[in-house]
Scaffold this motif. Structure first.
Motif, PDB file in Angstrom:
ATOM      1  N   THR A 113       0.832  -1.211   0.000  1.00 14.98           N
ATOM      2  CA  THR A 113       0.000   0.000   0.000  1.00 14.98           C
ATOM      3  C   THR A 113       0.862   1.255   0.000  1.00 14.98           C
ATOM      4  O   THR A 113       0.587   2.212  -0.742  1.00 14.98           O
ATOM      5  N   ILE A 114       1.907   1.270   0.810  1.00 18.69           N
ATOM      6  CA  ILE A 114       2.816   2.426   0.860  1.00 18.69           C
ATOM      7  C   ILE A 114       3.493   2.637  -0.496  1.00 18.69           C
ATOM      8  O   ILE A 114       3.623   3.769  -0.981  1.00 18.69           O
ATOM      9  N   THR A 128       0.941   4.087  -2.899  1.00 17.78           N
ATOM     10  CA  THR A 128       0.689   5.515  -2.639  1.00 17.78           C
ATOM     11  C   THR A 128       1.855   6.385  -3.118  1.00 17.78           C
ATOM     12  O   THR A 128       1.671   7.570  -3.390  1.00 17.78           O
ATOM     13  N   VAL A 131      -5.738   0.748  -8.382  1.00 20.06           N
ATOM     14  CA  VAL A 131      -5.705   1.885  -7.456  1.00 20.06           C
ATOM     15  C   VAL A 131      -6.021   3.138  -8.246  1.00 20.06           C
ATOM     16  O   VAL A 131      -5.489   3.344  -9.339  1.00 20.06           O
ATOM     17  N   SER A 136      -7.484   7.547  -7.679  1.00 19.40           N
ATOM     18  CA  SER A 136      -7.442   8.678  -6.750  1.00 19.40           C
ATOM     19  C   SER A 136      -8.429   8.528  -5.598  1.00 19.40           C
ATOM     20  O   SER A 136      -8.182   9.004  -4.492  1.00 19.40           O
ATOM     21  N   LEU A 190      -7.426   5.143  -2.977  1.00 16.97           N
ATOM     22  CA  LEU A 190      -6.079   5.070  -2.404  1.00 16.97           C
ATOM     23  C   LEU A 190      -6.080   5.345  -0.900  1.00 16.97           C
ATOM     24  O   LEU A 190      -5.454   4.614  -0.129  1.00 16.97           O
ATOM     25  N   ILE A 191      -6.803   6.373  -0.467  1.00 16.76           N
ATOM     26  CA  ILE A 191      -6.833   6.715   0.957  1.00 16.76           C
ATOM     27  C   ILE A 191      -7.576   5.645   1.757  1.00 16.76           C
ATOM     28  O   ILE A 191      -7.206   5.321   2.895  1.00 16.76           O
ATOM     29  N   LEU A 205      -5.128   2.805   2.254  1.00 14.60           N
ATOM     30  CA  LEU A 205      -4.124   3.148   3.253  1.00 14.60           C
ATOM     31  C   LEU A 205      -4.688   2.997   4.666  1.00 14.60           C
ATOM     32  O   LEU A 205      -4.018   2.456   5.560  1.00 14.60           O
ATOM     33  N   TYR A 221       2.585  14.682   1.947  1.00 12.55           N
ATOM     34  CA  TYR A 221       2.387  13.392   1.267  1.00 12.55           C
ATOM     35  C   TYR A 221       0.957  12.896   1.455  1.00 12.55           C
ATOM     36  O   TYR A 221       0.282  12.513   0.498  1.00 12.55           O
ATOM     37  N   LEU A 222       0.460  12.950   2.703  1.00  7.08           N
ATOM     38  CA  LEU A 222      -0.906  12.515   3.007  1.00  7.08           C
ATOM     39  C   LEU A 222      -1.924  13.527   2.491  1.00  7.08           C
ATOM     40  O   LEU A 222      -2.985  13.143   1.976  1.00  7.08           O
ATOM     41  N   ILE A 266      -2.745  12.877  -1.094  1.00  5.62           N
ATOM     42  CA  ILE A 266      -3.635  11.714  -1.281  1.00  5.62           C
ATOM     43  C   ILE A 266      -5.076  12.095  -0.949  1.00  5.62           C
ATOM     44  O   ILE A 266      -6.011  11.708  -1.657  1.00  5.62           O
TER      45      ILE A 266
END
Length: 476
Positions: A40-41, A44, A58, A60, A63-64, A67, A464-465, A468
């Motif tokens: 997953t990492i 992302t 995956v 947009s 993706l979250i 995670l 980074y987060l 996402i």
């Protein structure tokens, strides 16, 4: 990478059934959690995206969600390492337990990654079948009743969703595909009357799985009777999977120009969920059941945020992250409380802090996180939803929203204060002393990590987060 994420649990599950060894079973659950999180990492970070299949990918939006699932599953797997050591059941039952965890997580992962509405429907049903055994695991009268109620209601829900898919297919005329991108592309040509009917059926169908009132009846029983690691997965991961399907269907109806119709239904079910929680939270005698009703409340908040649109969509993602982490921490800590006191009855639990300081403070901090106490990220999400209501001049909804949240906060807060403080009775003191050695370090670390994340994200969201989250919001 996605193939590895989907194939490994099948292979591991077969090995678990063949090698009926407790340590091996626990190891397989943990290895899959590590693989799931690493992949997953990498996804992302944009690594491995070129090798996606036509059916699982995956994007947009998901993706979250993926995670969040990975982090929650990793936390549950760590907790389960200590929790499963206390099982006093045959090795065969433990292998079945571990096998079903692997298949359950596989089903949720497949639901999140599916690019096709029909495939998502199949995998949502798979989550029901795989988690039913986990709810029944303790084999008590209440657990079998909860499992049957869960299967019955969710099966009705999935049948309603199937009818909705048929109606969607009718509305799409010559578009013989359930691929989400195809549906988005041609949604503006769909027959809106059939599409509205389809949305009603799918909202109630997938809403039953999400735990939205008035189709929530399975949730309090299932979450309260399942082993604590499973309760955490049900509340912090399964409900999100169903919500993602609703988000994707809502996007179709939004493109087709029927957004106001869908928004009304989402607001209605969202506020009914808050109202049901506000009413029942004062009549609950089981603290795990109380946490289950809190999940219904938070699913209602997600539905309301989705309906409001604009800034509230950003709030929805923040709330989803915060609720998943905080509720997983809460349910895992409830497992510690159950190990110490050997009861789920609220009136039989007093002085958790005196019984075990680490458990007591995790219990209180989990409550502060879930009730949106600053700096919990849930404070930011609920603030943004209120702000959106005010900007849209929906003052009555705003007042009702705040009133219901306050009532729920008081109801849960009263129980937390009552159970955390006070004197431990002599008979309970003896039981607690005998059970303290059952709590290993693995049953504290996951909650600490998740609570740190919840309270940190309320102050600072890493770029980074944030990127996402913004990608997901832009594709709602």
């Amino acid at each position: 990478m996605i193939n590895t994420m989907l194939i490994f649990p099948i292979v591991a599950g077969i090995l678990v059934l063949l090698i009926q060894n407790k340590k091996f079973n626990i190891a397989m659950v943990n290895i899959y959690a590590v693989i799931h999180l690493i992949i997953t990492i990498l996804l992302t970070a944009g690594i491995g995206l070129e090798h996606q299949s036509a059916y699982f990918a995956v994007d947009s939006t998901n993706l979250i969600f993926l995670l969040v699932l990975s982090i929650v599953y990793m936390s549950v797997a760590i907790y389960n390492t200590g929790y499963a050591k206390n099982f006093e059941v045959p090795a065969k039952r433990i292998s079945h337990y571990s096998f079903m965890i692997l298949i359950f997580v596989l089903s949720m992962t497949g639901t999140l990654l599916s690019t096709d509405l029909g495939l998502a429907w199949v995998l949502v049903e798979a989550t029901t079948l795989s988690s039913a055994y986990l709810i029944y695991f303790n084999k008590t009268k209440h657990s079998i009743e909860a499992a049957w109620k869960y299967v019955f209601i969710c099966s009705i829900g999935i049948a309603l969703a199937f009818v909705g898919i048929i109606l969607l297919n009718i509305s799409s005329a010559n578009i013989n595909s359930l691929n989400f991108n195809e549906l988005y592309k041609y949604a503006h040509n769909f027959d809106t009357n059939w599409l509205k009917m389809a949305f009603i059926f799918m909202l109630f169908g997938f809403g039953a799985k999400m735990g939205l009132a008035p189709v929530h009846f399975w949730l309090p029983d299932a979450h309260s009777e399942a082993p604590s690691p499973i309760s955490a997965l049900l509340s912090a991961a399964l409900l999100n999977s169903a919500f993602l399907v609703i988000v994707r269907v809502y996007k179709i109806i939004n493109i087709a120009g029927c957004a106001s119709f869908a928004q009304f239904l989402l607001l209605l079910m969202g506020f009914i969920s808050l109202f049901i929680t506000a009413v029942f939270v004062y009549h609950i005698k089981n603290y795990k059941r109380m946490l289950a009703y809190s999940s219904i409340e938070n699913m209602g908040i997600l539905a309301i945020g989705l309906a409001l649109g604009g800034l509230a969509h950003y709030a929805v993602i923040l709330h989803l992250i915060g609720h998943s982490l905080a509720k997983a921490s809460f349910f895992l800590t409830s497992g510690n409380v159950l190990e110490l006191f050997q009861t789920k009855r609220i009136k039989s639990v007093n002085g958790i802090i005196k019984a075990d300081k680490k458990t007591g403070w995790l219990w209180i901090l989990s409550f502060l996180a879930i009730c949106a106490f600053p700096t919990s990220v849930l404070f930011i999400s609920e603030f943004l939803i209120v702000k959106t209501m005010i900007e849209q001049k929906q003052y009555i909804l705003c007042i009702l929203f705040l009133l219901l949240l306050t009532i729920i906060l008081y109801g849960i807060g009263y129980v937390i204060v009552k159970t955390s403080f006070g004197k431990v009775s002599e008979d309970k003191a003896k039981i607690i002393e005998e059970n303290k050695n059952k709590l290993s370090i693995f049953m504290f670390i996951p909650q600490i990590i998740m609570l740190i994340l919840v309270f940190t994200l309320g102050i600072y969201i890493p770029p980074y987060l944030a990127n996402i989250i913004n990608l997901a919001v832009n594709n709602f």
